[in-house]
Write an enzyme that holds these catalytic residues in place. Structure first.
Site, PDB file in Angstrom:
ATOM      1  N   ARG A   1       0.583  -1.245  -0.008  1.00  0.00           N
ATOM      2  CA  ARG A   1       0.286   0.033  -0.115  1.00  0.00           C
ATOM      3  C   ARG A   1       1.364   1.341  -0.489  1.00  0.00           C
ATOM      4  O   ARG A   1       1.940   1.060   0.809  1.00  0.00           O
ATOM      5  CB  ARG A   1      -1.272  -0.145   1.437  1.00  0.00           C
ATOM      6  CG  ARG A   1      -1.657   1.606   1.550  1.00  0.00           C
ATOM      7  CD  ARG A   1      -2.875   1.800   0.827  1.00  0.00           C
ATOM      8  NE  ARG A   1      -3.190   2.563   0.787  1.00  0.00           N
ATOM      9  CZ  ARG A   1      -3.925   3.531  -0.215  1.00  0.00           C
ATOM     10  NH1 ARG A   1      -3.841   3.148  -1.306  1.00  0.00           N
ATOM     11  NH2 ARG A   1      -4.684   4.850   0.177  1.00  0.00           N
TER      12      ARG A   1
ATOM     13  N   SER B   1       0.186   7.768   1.338  1.00  0.00           N
ATOM     14  CA  SER B   1       0.130   9.643   1.727  1.00  0.00           C
ATOM     15  C   SER B   1       0.361   9.670   3.071  1.00  0.00           C
ATOM     16  O   SER B   1      -1.152   9.907   3.247  1.00  0.00           O
ATOM     17  CB  SER B   1       0.273  10.208   0.192  1.00  0.00           C
ATOM     18  OG  SER B   1       0.370   9.847  -1.032  1.00  0.00           O
TER      19      SER B   1
ATOM     20  N   ASP C   1      -3.065  16.395  -8.825  1.00  0.00           N
ATOM     21  CA  ASP C   1      -2.212  15.755  -7.851  1.00  0.00           C
ATOM     22  C   ASP C   1      -1.063  15.910  -7.802  1.00  0.00           C
ATOM     23  O   ASP C   1      -0.084  16.016  -9.313  1.00  0.00           O
ATOM     24  CB  ASP C   1      -2.872  14.143  -8.499  1.00  0.00           C
ATOM     25  CG  ASP C   1      -2.090  13.246  -6.801  1.00  0.00           C
ATOM     26  OD1 ASP C   1      -0.931  13.718  -6.245  1.00  0.00           O
ATOM     27  OD2 ASP C   1      -2.833  12.660  -7.093  1.00  0.00           O
TER      28      ASP C   1
ATOM     29  N   ARG D   1       1.379  14.749  -6.764  1.00  0.00           N
ATOM     30  CA  ARG D   1       2.911  13.718  -6.343  1.00  0.00           C
ATOM     31  C   ARG D   1       3.146  12.564  -6.865  1.00  0.00           C
ATOM     32  O   ARG D   1       2.938  12.613  -8.161  1.00  0.00           O
ATOM     33  CB  ARG D   1       1.873  12.280  -5.666  1.00  0.00           C
ATOM     34  CG  ARG D   1       0.399  12.940  -3.814  1.00  0.00           C
ATOM     35  CD  ARG D   1       0.176  11.669  -3.542  1.00  0.00           C
ATOM     36  NE  ARG D   1      -1.180  11.506  -4.788  1.00  0.00           N
ATOM     37  CZ  ARG D   1      -1.703  11.095  -4.341  1.00  0.00           C
ATOM     38  NH1 ARG D   1      -2.181   9.965  -3.072  1.00  0.00           N
ATOM     39  NH2 ARG D   1      -3.280  10.896  -5.248  1.00  0.00           N
TER      40      ARG D   1
ATOM     41  N   LYS E   1      -1.684   6.428  -9.618  1.00  0.00           N
ATOM     42  CA  LYS E   1      -0.191   5.908  -8.661  1.00  0.00           C
ATOM     43  C   LYS E   1      -0.460   4.497  -9.041  1.00  0.00           C
ATOM     44  O   LYS E   1       1.195   4.581  -9.357  1.00  0.00           O
ATOM     45  CB  LYS E   1      -1.091   5.461  -7.326  1.00  0.00           C
ATOM     46  CG  LYS E   1      -0.654   4.925  -6.489  1.00  0.00           C
ATOM     47  CD  LYS E   1      -1.177   4.424  -5.085  1.00  0.00           C
ATOM     48  CE  LYS E   1      -1.455   5.937  -4.169  1.00  0.00           C
ATOM     49  NZ  LYS E   1      -2.292   5.463  -3.033  1.00  0.00           N
TER      50      LYS E   1
END
Length: 404
Positions: A247, A250, A324, A326, A352
């Site tokens: 997993r 964040s 986003d 990330r 992701k």
């Protein structure tokens, strides 16, 4: 025309004068030391940007240059005061520019440009600058920015500040050399910084930490060149001969630590730990990417916009961030350092998965992680599903988030 502003006009507080004086004294001392400290003090590819980020965090100006073009003295908008604005204006023999990101430029009415430039009126006040950097429903003329503007925005993002900066042209003649008091960095160094950050990651400590829902677990703590910490929670007994349950979580202070009902983060964190333990073991990577990578302070700014009716996606872009922010190269490096080659990923986020694959991680399976819906997070979850493509609802792409 007035004489060009010296560094003293910019660094004009007693504390800043002290810092400059201390720097000069220390540099003189180092020059007299034997043997020379060249190996210790030698620059690395990341060093100039590291220093510039620290200056931005402290609210001090940085000299940004690019090739043969004129260098710019840039100052972050976050933390701006009337005194700092006046000090910067004293350095300008022309208008002050406000650099904004492409998404903020779009919010201000521009179309299809990268970093943008707003030419400020000489009479602009501090509150007007701050409004241009992050308020809703403003319309001004925004010109296309150059690489220096893009680098200034990147520098602010790396410092977890509001992505906006003020800039004036730097004229070296008649002034103190910039390296004597103002950190200098090139646009190329700043724009390449993130690509080198993942390779700076190092495992710095580890210890056994039993968890309520997982029993035998350990924390493996990594640190990068910015001093940020990234944690791998190793749960149970991993079998690296098979796809490892993983997993990527964040950090979410509000949801993880305080049980906020505005998001599903805390629920997903606890569910992931339980699910990984039930599969015999795996890893939860706890990533320093609060608020989709914009940082806690900006996340609260986004929350304030959401309270005014803006959804979670538009709140980020109104502030000048991407939907986003990330990245997953650091997560991929953590997995490699842990000896994990193939994963069964617990996620609802296709982005992701794509980011991990782009970073070289093999994903054998996606495991849905559908958290409870409540009255406070329903609109947030719908925005993630309908606008960001998250596979939530009944865990199928075409299903709807149910009413609470």
């Amino acid at each position: 025309m007035d004489a060009p502003c010296t560094t003293y006009h910019v660094l004009n507080t007693p504390w800043e004068e002290f810092v400059v004086g201390l720097y000069e004294h220390t540099r003189s001392d180092l020059a007299d030391m034997s043997p020379p400290l060249t190996p210790l003090l030698a620059n690395t590819p990341l060093a100039a940007t590291q220093r510039a980020i620290g200056e931005f965090v402290a609210g001090r100006p940085v000299l940004l240059a690019d090739g043969e073009g004129a260098a710019r003295l840039v100052l972050p908008v976050e933390g701006l005061t009337p005194e700092r604005l006046a000090a910067l204006a004293a350095c300008a023999d022309e208008s002050i520019d406000l650099f904004v990101s492409g998404t903020r430029a779009a919010a201000l009415g521009a179309r299809s440009i990268g970093a943008g430039v707003v030419r400020l009126a000489p009479s602009s006040r501090c509150e007007q600058v701050l409004a241009l950097a992050g308020a809703v429903d403003l319309q001004v003329i925004v010109d296309a920015g150059d690489r220096v503007a893009a680098a200034a925005i990147e520098l602010a993002k790396l410092a977890r500040l509001l992505p906006a900066a003020l800039a004036v042209r730097w004229h070296a003649s008649g002034s103190v050399a910039p390296t004597d008091a103002v950190s200098g960095v090139t646009a190329s160094e700043v724009l390449a910084f993130r690509a080198g950050l993942a390779s700076s990651l190092r495992l710095v400590s580890s210890a056994r930490v039993p968890l309520h829902d997982a029993g035998d677990s350990s924390f493996e703590v990594f640190r990068d060149a910015l001093g940020q910490f990234w944690t791998a929670v190793v749960i149970g007994d991993m079998d690296r001969t098979r796809p490892v349950p993983v997993r990527l979580h964040s950090a979410c202070l509000t949801g993880d630590a305080f049980g906020s009902r505005r998001c599903d983060c805390g629920d997903q964190l606890r569910m992931a730990i339980t699910m990984i333990a039930a599969r015999g073991g795996g890893v939860l990577l706890y990533l320093d990417q609060e608020g989709c990578g914009i940082g806690l302070a900006n996340k609260m700014r986004a929350y304030a916009l959401q309270d005014r009716g803006v959804d979670t996606i538009d709140a980020n872009t109104t502030l000048g961030f991407e939907r986003d922010e990330r990245r997953y190269d650091i997560a991929a490096r953590m997995l490699r350092l842990l000896g994990i080659g193939e994963v069964a990923l617990l996620t609802n986020n296709p982005t992701k998965m794509a980011g991990l694959r782009e970073a070289g991680v093999l994903i054998a399976e996606r495991i849905a992680l559908v958290a409870p819906v409540n009255e406070s997070n329903r609109d947030y979850l719908r925005a993630k599903q309908q606008r960001a493509g998250h596979l939530i609802g009944s865990a199928q792409p075409d299903s709807e988030v149910p009413d609470a």
